[in-house]
Design an enzyme around this catalytic site. Structure first.
Site, short mmCIF file in Angstrom:
data_model
loop_
_atom_site.label_atom_id
_atom_site.label_comp_id
_atom_site.label_asym_id
_atom_site.label_seq_id
_atom_site.Cartn_x
_atom_site.Cartn_y
_atom_site.Cartn_z
N ALA A 15 0.86 -1.22 0.00
CA ALA A 15 0.05 -0.12 0.03
C ALA A 15 0.73 1.21 -0.01
O ALA A 15 0.49 2.04 0.68
CB ALA A 15 -0.90 0.09 1.12
N ALA A 16 2.16 1.21 -0.73
CA ALA A 16 2.93 2.41 -0.65
C ALA A 16 2.60 3.16 -1.89
O ALA A 16 3.07 4.39 -1.86
CB ALA A 16 4.39 1.71 -0.91
N ARG A 21 -3.87 8.74 -9.99
CA ARG A 21 -4.93 8.87 -10.98
C ARG A 21 -6.20 9.23 -10.22
O ARG A 21 -7.30 9.41 -10.81
CB ARG A 21 -5.06 7.45 -11.84
CG ARG A 21 -4.11 7.93 -13.01
CD ARG A 21 -4.25 6.47 -13.84
NE ARG A 21 -3.67 5.22 -13.32
CZ ARG A 21 -3.78 4.06 -13.47
NH1 ARG A 21 -4.58 3.83 -14.57
NH2 ARG A 21 -2.85 2.88 -12.99
N LYS A 28 -5.04 6.55 -1.96
CA LYS A 28 -5.83 5.64 -2.87
C LYS A 28 -6.72 4.61 -2.01
O LYS A 28 -7.65 4.42 -2.10
CB LYS A 28 -5.10 5.12 -3.90
CG LYS A 28 -5.91 4.16 -4.83
CD LYS A 28 -5.19 3.68 -5.96
CE LYS A 28 -4.42 2.56 -5.76
NZ LYS A 28 -3.94 2.07 -7.01
N GLN A 81 8.18 1.93 2.94
CA GLN A 81 9.06 1.93 1.79
C GLN A 81 9.43 3.45 1.33
O GLN A 81 8.42 4.12 1.01
CB GLN A 81 8.31 1.11 0.74
CG GLN A 81 9.12 1.13 -0.35
CD GLN A 81 8.38 0.54 -1.80
OE1 GLN A 81 7.10 0.69 -1.82
NE2 GLN A 81 9.09 -0.23 -2.76
N ASP A 111 -5.52 -2.29 -2.66
CA ASP A 111 -6.76 -1.53 -3.47
C ASP A 111 -7.52 -2.60 -4.01
O ASP A 111 -8.33 -2.21 -5.10
CB ASP A 111 -5.77 -0.75 -4.48
CG ASP A 111 -5.34 -1.43 -5.42
OD1 ASP A 111 -5.04 -2.65 -5.41
OD2 ASP A 111 -4.98 -0.73 -6.53
N TYR A 374 -40.05 19.17 16.37
CA TYR A 374 -38.42 19.10 16.59
C TYR A 374 -38.49 18.48 18.06
O TYR A 374 -38.92 19.28 19.03
CB TYR A 374 -37.73 20.21 16.51
CG TYR A 374 -36.33 20.26 17.01
CD1 TYR A 374 -35.47 19.25 16.24
CD2 TYR A 374 -35.82 20.90 18.10
CE1 TYR A 374 -34.30 18.90 16.79
CE2 TYR A 374 -34.56 20.71 18.57
CZ TYR A 374 -33.80 19.68 17.82
OH TYR A 374 -32.62 19.65 18.40
C1 UD1 Z 1 1.82 -5.37 -10.86
C2 UD1 Z 1 2.50 -6.58 -11.25
C3 UD1 Z 1 1.61 -7.02 -12.49
C4 UD1 Z 1 0.43 -7.21 -12.42
C5 UD1 Z 1 -0.41 -6.26 -11.67
C6 UD1 Z 1 -1.71 -6.39 -11.28
C7 UD1 Z 1 4.92 -6.49 -10.82
C8 UD1 Z 1 6.02 -6.29 -11.47
N1 UD1 Z 1 3.95 -6.38 -11.84
O1 UD1 Z 1 1.96 -4.28 -12.00
O2 UD1 Z 1 2.40 -8.25 -13.04
O3 UD1 Z 1 -0.23 -8.00 -13.50
O4 UD1 Z 1 0.62 -5.61 -10.52
O5 UD1 Z 1 -2.44 -5.31 -10.84
O6 UD1 Z 1 4.63 -6.90 -9.89
N2 UD1 Z 1 3.72 -0.86 -4.65
C9 UD1 Z 1 4.40 -0.62 -3.68
N3 UD1 Z 1 5.71 -0.32 -3.85
C10 UD1 Z 1 6.20 -0.22 -4.96
C11 UD1 Z 1 5.66 -0.45 -6.02
C12 UD1 Z 1 4.12 -0.83 -5.92
O7 UD1 Z 1 3.91 -0.73 -2.47
O8 UD1 Z 1 7.33 0.24 -5.14
C13 UD1 Z 1 2.24 -1.28 -4.63
C14 UD1 Z 1 1.32 -0.45 -5.27
O9 UD1 Z 1 0.92 0.58 -4.35
C15 UD1 Z 1 0.21 -1.23 -5.81
C16 UD1 Z 1 0.88 -2.65 -6.00
O10 UD1 Z 1 2.18 -2.52 -5.51
O11 UD1 Z 1 -0.59 -1.40 -4.67
C17 UD1 Z 1 1.00 -3.07 -7.29
O12 UD1 Z 1 1.86 -1.77 -7.90
P1 UD1 Z 1 1.69 -1.27 -9.44
O13 UD1 Z 1 2.65 -0.25 -9.63
O14 UD1 Z 1 0.49 -0.69 -9.64
O15 UD1 Z 1 2.02 -2.36 -10.32
P2 UD1 Z 1 1.64 -3.01 -11.78
O16 UD1 Z 1 2.71 -2.10 -12.58
O17 UD1 Z 1 0.49 -2.36 -12.17
#
Ligand code: UD1
Ligand code: CA
Length: 488
Positions: A15-16, A21, A28, A81, A111, A374
């Site tokens: 959840a970092a 968007r 979020k 993180q 999420d 009231y």
């Molecule tokens: C990621 C997956 C992808 C998958 C998709 C599903 C990887 C490399 N990719 O892609 O294969 O299909 O999710 O939705 O794992 N987050 C952190 N710290 C970070 C990066 C992300 O906490 O440094 C959290 C985000 O808040 C989010 C989740 O991890 O809740 C996914 O991150 P996001 O950047 O949305 O990943 P995608 O590129 O969508």
């Protein structure tokens, strides 16, 4: 816990992320949907897996998000993180905080509000039974754009997950995607995470690259598509949030209908996740039951009613009402067009009628406030009846004061009770009374002066108006100042 396989489970909730968007000052994962935050739903599902440890990885708006998670799941560890360098990096931060070296580590995102405990439990059980180093909860979708694709070899074995930006044209055709939910053997995860690189299109540490590292080490990996892929869907913007909210509501409403609740119009009925309904409750169109609302058997709610954190007794009838933190007794009657504010407690078979606002008011069993009133900071005794158009004047401009009305008292229409004041058991008040002092039990209080009649006032003081003409005509036909026909 039903499933004994879940012996040593660590869950890491990611959840970092920034959630840009959403275009919101609220993080979020804190956006509400179905009466909880998005991450609140995930934490409930995670809790249903009876994990030994839960770690939430937070980053963006960490104070806001951290405080919220600490409130919902005080047992959860919070790992910060600092910089969002990818899912692999985020999980590493979580694993280090939990010091998870044994058992299973389950990774979920903060999420995905539709996710259920049953799905997570089934996934972890399958992962453990297959003794895999890495399991992926995949999903088959019509539009895989943006997701990591699950690449399989000719034998159907999972080879890798390739992210959208890194995928070849052929790979982009693959419709089996990584939902993001993954399970790991903790020992492997702990050892392999530091070996992840970030040589990819995003320059991020991909959690999904652990599949390759496991295969190189001769360990088993696998992916299993979830039937109900919506459970793994996240909301990235407000349009998706609304769509998931609608879907979540559809599921909740269907569940209650299967439990024996009649819902006349599911499309306009909204029920939050924590609401509890008894069998044979009837919900009419336009009803919203929010927060921790509880409704007893045979109660009928609606149409067009919103109840938040209310308790509605069995057999009660609530018609076109807005209520918050109110308690309605069994067989009681509320509405139409009533506003129940916090602290309202209506007793069994009591009544709060049309255009009545109540606040911090106990209206005892069988007592009635039927019309246009009231009632604030009051206690109304059993079986009392409050006349139409009564105002409990609780505020003197500085402080609030209470009014007490005794058992079976009968108060006239258009009264004002200037608090603090007590009207005794069985007392009465006349129409239009302004009650400024206590009324003893059994007494009749009157404050309006005797009526004065000034004959032919309209003809004299409003001469030349339609009012005066009407009065003159009535006079001519014998209906004038003498009162009723025949009395002159
Ligand atoms: C990621 C997956 C992808 C998958 C998709 C599903 C990887 C490399 N990719 O892609 O294969 O299909 O999710 O939705 O794992 N987050 C952190 N710290 C970070 C990066 C992300 O906490 O440094 C959290 C985000 O808040 C989010 C989740 O991890 O809740 C996914 O991150 P996001 O950047 O949305 O990943 P995608 O590129 O969508
Ligand atoms: Ca995403």
């Amino acid at each position: 816990m039903a499933d004994p396989v879940l012996h040593d489970l660590t869950v890491i909730v990611l959840a970092a992320g920034g959630g840009t968007r959403m275009r919101s000052k609220t993080a979020k994962v804190l956006h509400p949907i179905g009466g909880r935050s998005m991450v609140g739903h995930v934490l409930v599902a995670v809790h249903g897996c009876a994990p030994r440890r839960v770690v939430a990885v937070i980053g963006h708006q960490r104070d806001q998000v951290g405080a919220h998670i600490a409130e919902l799941a005080p047992e959860a560890l919070l790992a910060v993180q600092e910089e969002q360098a990818g899912t692999g990096h985020a999980v590493r931060v979580g694993v280090e905080a939990a010091d998870a070296r044994e058992g299973t580590v389950l990774v979920a995102y903060g999420d995905t509000p539709l996710l259920t405990a049953e799905s997570l439990r089934a996934f972890v059980a399958e992962h453990e039974a297959a003794q895999r180093a890495v399991s992926v909860l995949s999903g088959v979708v019509d539009d895989p754009f943006g997701y990591g694709r699950v690449v399989r070899d000719e034998d159907g074995e999972v080879v890798a997950i390739v992210e959208q930006k890194d995928a070849s044209t052929d790979q982009r055709e693959i419709r089996e995607i990584n939902s993001g939910i993954m399970a790991f053997d903790a020992a492997f995860l702990h050892e392999a995470l530091p070996r992840l690189g970030n040589d990819n299109a995003n320059g991020e540490y991909y959690l999904t690259d652990l599949l390759g590292l496991a295969r190189e080490a001769g360990l088993t990996v696998g992916a299993h598509p979830i039937d109900d892929v919506r459970q793994t869907e996240g909301a990235n913007d407000r349009a998706q949030l609304a769509e998931l909210g609608r879907e979540l509501n559809t599921r909740i409403v269907e569940r209650w209908m299967r439990e024996g609740v009649t819902v006349m119009d599911p499309a306009t009925t909204w029920i939050d996740a924590d609401v509890v309904l008894a069998p044979d409750v009837v919900l009419l169109p336009g009803t919203q039951l929010l927060g921790a609302t509880v409704v007893g058997e045979d109660a009928v709610i609606g149409p067009d009613s919103t109840l938040k954190d209310c308790e509605i007794g069995a057999g009660a009838r609530v018609v076109r009402v807005h209520g918050e933190l109110a308690v309605v007794g069994e067989q009681a009657d509320v509405g139409p067009f009533s506003y129940l504010r916090p602290g309202t407690r209506l007793g069994e078979r009591g009544k709060i009628g049309g255009f009545v606002e109540t606040k911090n008011a106990v209206i005892s069993a069988g007592a009635k406030v039927p019309h246009l009133s009231y009632v604030g900071d009051a206690e109304i005794g059993e079986g009392a009846n409050i006349g139409a158009g009564t105002i409990f004047a609780n505020y003197d401009g500085v402080a609030k004061h209470r009014t007490t009305v005794g058992r079976h008292a009968r108060t006239g229409s258009n009264n004002t009770f200037v608090a603090p004041v007590t009207i005794g058991d069985g007392a009465s008040t006349g129409g239009g009374t302004v009650v400024r002092g206590d009324v003893p039990a059994g007494a009749l209080a009157l404050s309006a002066g005797p009526m004065r009649v000034i004959e032919r006032w309209a003809q004299q003081r409003r001469a030349g108006t339609a009012q005066a003409e009407a009065a003159a005509r009535a006079e001519g036909s014998g209906e004038g100042s003498g009162g009723a026909p025949g009395s002159a």
